[in-house]
Design an enzyme around this catalytic site. Structure first.
Site, PDB file in Angstrom:
ATOM      1  CG  HIS A  35     -15.911  42.638  20.178  1.00  0.00           C
ATOM      2  ND1 HIS A  35     -16.218  41.691  19.373  1.00  0.00           N
ATOM      3  CD2 HIS A  35     -14.839  42.110  21.152  1.00  0.00           C
ATOM      4  CE1 HIS A  35     -16.088  40.644  19.779  1.00  0.00           C
ATOM      5  NE2 HIS A  35     -15.045  40.642  20.629  1.00  0.00           N
ATOM      6  NE  ARG A  43     -15.496  30.093  21.258  1.00  0.00           N
ATOM      7  CZ  ARG A  43     -14.645  30.784  22.324  1.00  0.00           C
ATOM      8  NH1 ARG A  43     -15.128  31.420  23.182  1.00  0.00           N
ATOM      9  NH2 ARG A  43     -13.323  30.225  22.231  1.00  0.00           N
TER      10      ARG A  43
HETATM   11  P1  AMP Z   1     -13.026  38.681  22.922  1.00  0.00           P
HETATM   12  O1  AMP Z   1     -12.658  38.971  21.600  1.00  0.00           O
HETATM   13  O2  AMP Z   1     -14.037  37.561  22.827  1.00  0.00           O
HETATM   14  O3  AMP Z   1     -11.750  38.027  23.809  1.00  0.00           O
HETATM   15  O4  AMP Z   1     -13.726  39.838  23.605  1.00  0.00           O
HETATM   16  C1  AMP Z   1     -12.993  40.992  23.820  1.00  0.00           C
HETATM   17  C2  AMP Z   1     -13.724  41.891  24.830  1.00  0.00           C
HETATM   18  O5  AMP Z   1     -15.025  42.227  24.668  1.00  0.00           O
HETATM   19  C3  AMP Z   1     -13.368  41.030  26.398  1.00  0.00           C
HETATM   20  O6  AMP Z   1     -13.392  42.024  27.279  1.00  0.00           O
HETATM   21  C4  AMP Z   1     -14.999  40.598  26.357  1.00  0.00           C
HETATM   22  O7  AMP Z   1     -15.484  40.545  27.838  1.00  0.00           O
HETATM   23  C5  AMP Z   1     -15.931  41.730  25.794  1.00  0.00           C
HETATM   24  N1  AMP Z   1     -17.126  41.230  25.171  1.00  0.00           N
HETATM   25  C6  AMP Z   1     -17.526  40.234  24.383  1.00  0.00           C
HETATM   26  N2  AMP Z   1     -18.684  40.284  24.401  1.00  0.00           N
HETATM   27  C7  AMP Z   1     -19.264  41.116  25.167  1.00  0.00           C
HETATM   28  C8  AMP Z   1     -20.816  41.536  25.343  1.00  0.00           C
HETATM   29  N3  AMP Z   1     -21.745  40.922  24.968  1.00  0.00           N
HETATM   30  N4  AMP Z   1     -20.718  42.402  26.211  1.00  0.00           N
HETATM   31  C9  AMP Z   1     -19.532  43.244  26.329  1.00  0.00           C
HETATM   32  N5  AMP Z   1     -18.649  43.032  26.329  1.00  0.00           N
HETATM   33  C10 AMP Z   1     -18.240  41.952  25.805  1.00  0.00           C
END
Ligand code: AMP
Length: 282
Positions: free
Chosen positions: A37, A187
């Site tokens: 993030h 997670r």
């Molecule tokens: P989430 O909070 O899981 O919905 O993720 C928010 C954003 O962070 C989304 O665009 C995800 O693809 C991105 N994201 C989550 N994990 C990663 C990671 N390991 N590397 C890059 N972006 C990530």
């Protein structure tokens, strides 16, 4: 950094920036930040006048048996980290404000969602495109930042922006990983110690499959089988899928397709992990 909870206040702030011709970069998230993030936030900060980060665990994109209630949350830590990494506004709306009444309009994806995670999560991407449409209207960004770890989501968002003519540029940010190769994910905290030591094998399996493809193996069945075999040998997780498809169309590969995605999802005892590699064939 400003903390905004009200949709009206967020809209007004965006209107003011637009009047001042400030470019807004937007990072939509569900919070519980890790370095993935933060990389999105840092990139948005570098490339825009104003960086808006939203934290919203969207009930619409969780199925009835999924982890909406238990999804990890830590608002105070997120606020601190967003501020330290260059966010100007953190937007944290309430679910009751985002969905004050039963929604009348439902958005449906016609392609790119009946495979990979979409296959086992019916309605998930409808929920994603609905909330993003709302957030794009509220925040009015010129650029949006998404992680390629969620490659199917990235393909869906690109289609949303193009099909519905949002005046927005999509920026896909490469997956941020632990030194072990494990893709960072909110997670991951739910992995047991044993599973945490096994989980880097997902990335190793993907790298092996990518090498097979780049070395000339054109039969997806053979590549997928080897990837599955590697994961089964090195982890105690249940493989949900291993897929090799064209990107961003997410269709079975034809000889004309030059960009491929190799993707896996593995269910561990309390966490379902996904990972992928996208690469050009030539
Ligand atoms: P989430 O909070 O899981 O919905 O993720 C928010 C954003 O962070 C989304 O665009 C995800 O693809 C991105 N994201 C989550 N994990 C990663 C990671 N390991 N590397 C890059 N972006 C990530």
């Amino acid at each position: 950094m400003q903390i905004i909870q009200s949709i009206e206040e967020m809209k007004q702030a965006s209107k003011t920036f637009s009047r001042k011709q400030k470019q807004i970069g937007f990072v939509p998230t569900m919070g519980y930040f890790h370095d993935g993030h933060l990389e999105l936030i840092r990139q948005a900060h570098k490339q825009n006048d104003i960086t808006v980060v939203s934290v919203f665990v969207n009930p619409l994109q969780f199925g009835p048996d999924e982890d909406f209630e238990s999804y990890p949350r830590d608002e105070q830590r997120d606020i601190k980290l967003a501020s330290e990494n260059g966010a100007d506004i953190i937007f944290i709306p309430e679910a009751t404000d985002m969905y004050p009444k039963k929604t009348i309009v439902s958005m449906d994806m016609l392609e790119r969602t009946d495979v990979l995670c979409g296959r086992s999560r019916p309605g998930h991407f409808s929920g994603v495109v609905t909330v993003l449409t709302k957030l794009f209207h509220i925040v009015q960004p010129q650029k949006v930042y998404f992680g390629m770890k969620d490659a199917q989501q990235a393909a869906v968002v690109e289609a949303l922006i193009e099909d519905l003519n949002f005046p927005i540029s999509f920026v896909g940010v490469p997956t941020v990983r632990e030194a072990s190769g494990l893709a960072k994910s909110s997670r991951n905290v739910r992995l047991t110690e044993q599973e945490k030591s096994e989980a880097p094998s997902l990335y190793k399996a993907l790298q092996m499959g990518k090498k097979m493809a780049l070395d000339g193996q054109t039969n997806p069945v053979i590549i997928k089988k080897e990837v599955r075999r590697f994961i089964a040998e090195h982890t105690t997780g249940d493989i949900d899928y291993t897929e090799l498809l064209s990107y961003p169309e997410l269709r079975p590969i034809t000889p004309a397709d030059r960009t491929w995605i190799l993707a896996v999802a593995v269910q561990f005892s309390k966490a379902r992990l996904i990972d992928n590699l996208i690469f050009d064939i030539d």
